[in-house]
Design an enzyme around this catalytic site. Structure first.
Site, PDB file in Angstrom:
ATOM      1  N   ASP A 189      41.463  28.187  63.455  1.00  0.00           N
ATOM      2  CA  ASP A 189      40.711  27.063  64.016  1.00  0.00           C
ATOM      3  C   ASP A 189      41.180  25.734  63.407  1.00  0.00           C
ATOM      4  OD1 ASP A 189      39.250  29.002  65.340  1.00  0.00           O
ATOM      5  OD2 ASP A 189      37.713  29.089  63.783  1.00  0.00           O
ATOM      6  N   GLN A 249      36.115  33.993  58.910  1.00  0.00           N
ATOM      7  CA  GLN A 249      35.252  34.133  60.085  1.00  0.00           C
ATOM      8  C   GLN A 249      33.837  34.478  59.639  1.00  0.00           C
ATOM      9  OE1 GLN A 249      35.870  33.472  63.314  1.00  0.00           O
ATOM     10  NE2 GLN A 249      37.922  32.733  62.756  1.00  0.00           N
ATOM     11  N   THR A 277      42.369  33.871  58.641  1.00  0.00           N
ATOM     12  CA  THR A 277      41.255  33.034  59.078  1.00  0.00           C
ATOM     13  C   THR A 277      39.928  33.517  58.500  1.00  0.00           C
ATOM     14  OG1 THR A 277      40.028  32.282  61.041  1.00  0.00           O
ATOM     15  CG2 THR A 277      41.189  34.382  61.234  1.00  0.00           C
ATOM     16  N   ASP A 290      46.533  29.217  59.502  1.00  0.00           N
ATOM     17  CA  ASP A 290      45.095  29.227  59.736  1.00  0.00           C
ATOM     18  C   ASP A 290      44.891  29.228  61.250  1.00  0.00           C
ATOM     19  OD1 ASP A 290      42.339  29.019  59.247  1.00  0.00           O
ATOM     20  OD2 ASP A 290      42.426  26.829  59.362  1.00  0.00           O
TER      21      ASP A 290
END
Length: 429
Positions: free
Chosen positions: A259, A303, A301, A257
């Protein structure tokens, strides 16, 4: 000795191991070989990766071979990590598990001390439990792990406030939480309590005190094994090689991942530009080390900011391009980045759905999901991994006290660097 709460751990290694003697003979249980290494090696490696440096071994007087092994083992450790130290609490007369723990506490300087059984391991980082232990001012906090087949264990029952309610005796067909053999102990509280010289920690303290002692239960997820019987010892041989004591290598893929794993997560907002993207201090060096282990590293990820229009597509591309360049300059590699801008949770590509995993496999047909690991800081990452058939590692960077559903994460860890310590023997802090 200058120690902190993360430094000291007691390992109970004085048991006779009668149920395993048919194959162990005179070899202590914790020294039984698992794929060429004593079981104790894996336990110490895991605890060391969590941040422990002072190991107090509770031994019986007759365990000369174990004491000799440990003294040599300590010398080898100090070559790569001088801060590691071993102490020995020796039973001159049988003390039982309770008496052995109380005696071993005398070798500890901290107020809160972790204690573990030397013949079992649970791949969970214990420090989320420590926060609950401290907040509740508990005398003892027991880590409990969820098992689908708990026949050989009694079940642990507790309420939503983590209070111990009761124990259930062993019963065929049992499913639920069991004692993982890992405890946070309040040294002063225990030393101020009256105990006999020799007593059973499990029966005379935990079970007998369930209704009146300040005992907390903290549920953890992650792989668990107790090698106390021949069947589970045999299972450890296969498990430690193929999946759980993960030593990934050739043919393995790492999914990360973004963040909260690679960069600091922006609370209640999105990363909109490169100026807002800040690597964790250990991220670049850790990815460089991970690049030497895995055949490929893939970022997956969600977003949503792009889908909402608050993050520009070209800014996201700029972030990812500069992130890759920085990682490569630090000696690491990123083979591909997949992101999902979709707003609806039903989107097949939005985690926890596994669409981005299948995108990666389409681009890299050699990816095998049973030889893949997802590292993430959210439950959606863990479900993403499970939905694709991967191994799962929960990173407690942003949710240190989150309770993870039983069996969802194979491993819990504080940082990418601690993961390196778990996977690369001898890696330093």
């Amino acid at each position: 000795m200058d120690t902190t709460a993360k430094d000291e751990v007691i390992i109970l290694a004085g048991g006779l191991g009668t149920r395993l003697q048919s194959i162990s003979g005179d070899t202590p249980k914790c020294l039984m070989p698992v794929n060429g290494q004593p079981f104790l090696h894996y336990l110490v490696q895991h605890l060391r990766s969590c941040g422990f440096r002072h190991f107090v071994f509770a031994l019986s007087e007759s365990q000369i071979s174990l004491r000799s092994f440990l003294e040599q083992y300590e010398k080898e450790y100090k070559l790569s990590e001088p801060s590691v130290s071993f102490s020995y609490s020796i039973e001159n007369t049988p003390l039982g598990t309770g008496g052995a723990l109380l005696q071993a506490l005398q070798f500890c300087n901290n107020e809160q001390v972790l204690a573990v059984n030397g013949d079992s391991i649970v791949l969970a980082n214990p420090f989320a439990a420590l926060q609950v232990h401290l907040r509740r001012q508990a005398t003892c906090t027991l880590l409990a792990t969820y098992m689908q087949n708990a026949d050989r264990y009694g079940l642990v029952h507790f309420d939503q406030q983590h209070r111990l309610l009761s124990f259930t005796e062993k019963k065929t067909g049992s499913i639920g939480y069991v004692n993982a053999g890992v405890y946070w102990l309040n040294k002063t509280a225990l030393q101020n309590t009256s105990f006999p010289l020799s007593f059973s920690w499990e029966q005379s303290f935990l079970q007998a005190s369930a209704f009146h002692a300040n005992i907390c239960i903290y549920p953890v997820t992650g792989y668990f094994i107790d090698i106390g019987i021949p069947e589970d010892y045999a299972r450890a041989q296969q498990d430690f090689t193929q999946q759980y004591m993960l030593q990934p290598g050739k043919g393995w893929t790492l999914f990360l991942d973004r963040d909260g794993v690679i960069n600091i997560e922006k609370e209640n907002d999105y990363i909109h530009s490169w100026d807002e993207f800040h690597f964790y201090d250990d991220a670049i060096s850790s990815i460089a080390a991970l690049s030497k282990i895995f055949d490929r590293i893939v970022i997956v990820t969600n977003q949503k900011g792009v889908g909402k229009g608050v993050t520009k597509w070209e800014d996201l591309q700029d972030i990812h391009r500069k992130m890759e360049q920085t990682i490569e300059a630090g000696g690491g590699k990123i083979d591909a980045i997949y992101f999902c801008p979709d707003l609806e949770d039903s989107s097949p590509n939005r985690k926890p759905n596994a669409g981005m995993a299948y995108q990666a496999k389409a681009d890299f047909p050699s990816i095998q999901f049973h030889r893949s690991v997802i590292v993430g800081n959210n439950l959606s990452d863990m479900y993403f991994g499970r939905n694709a058939g991967m191994h799962t590692v929960f990173l407690r960077t942003t949710q240190p006290e989150l309770e993870i559903p039983g069996g969802l994460a194979d491993m819990e860890i504080d940082s990418l660097h601690h993961l390196i310590q778990a996977w690369i023997p001898g890696a330093s802090c």
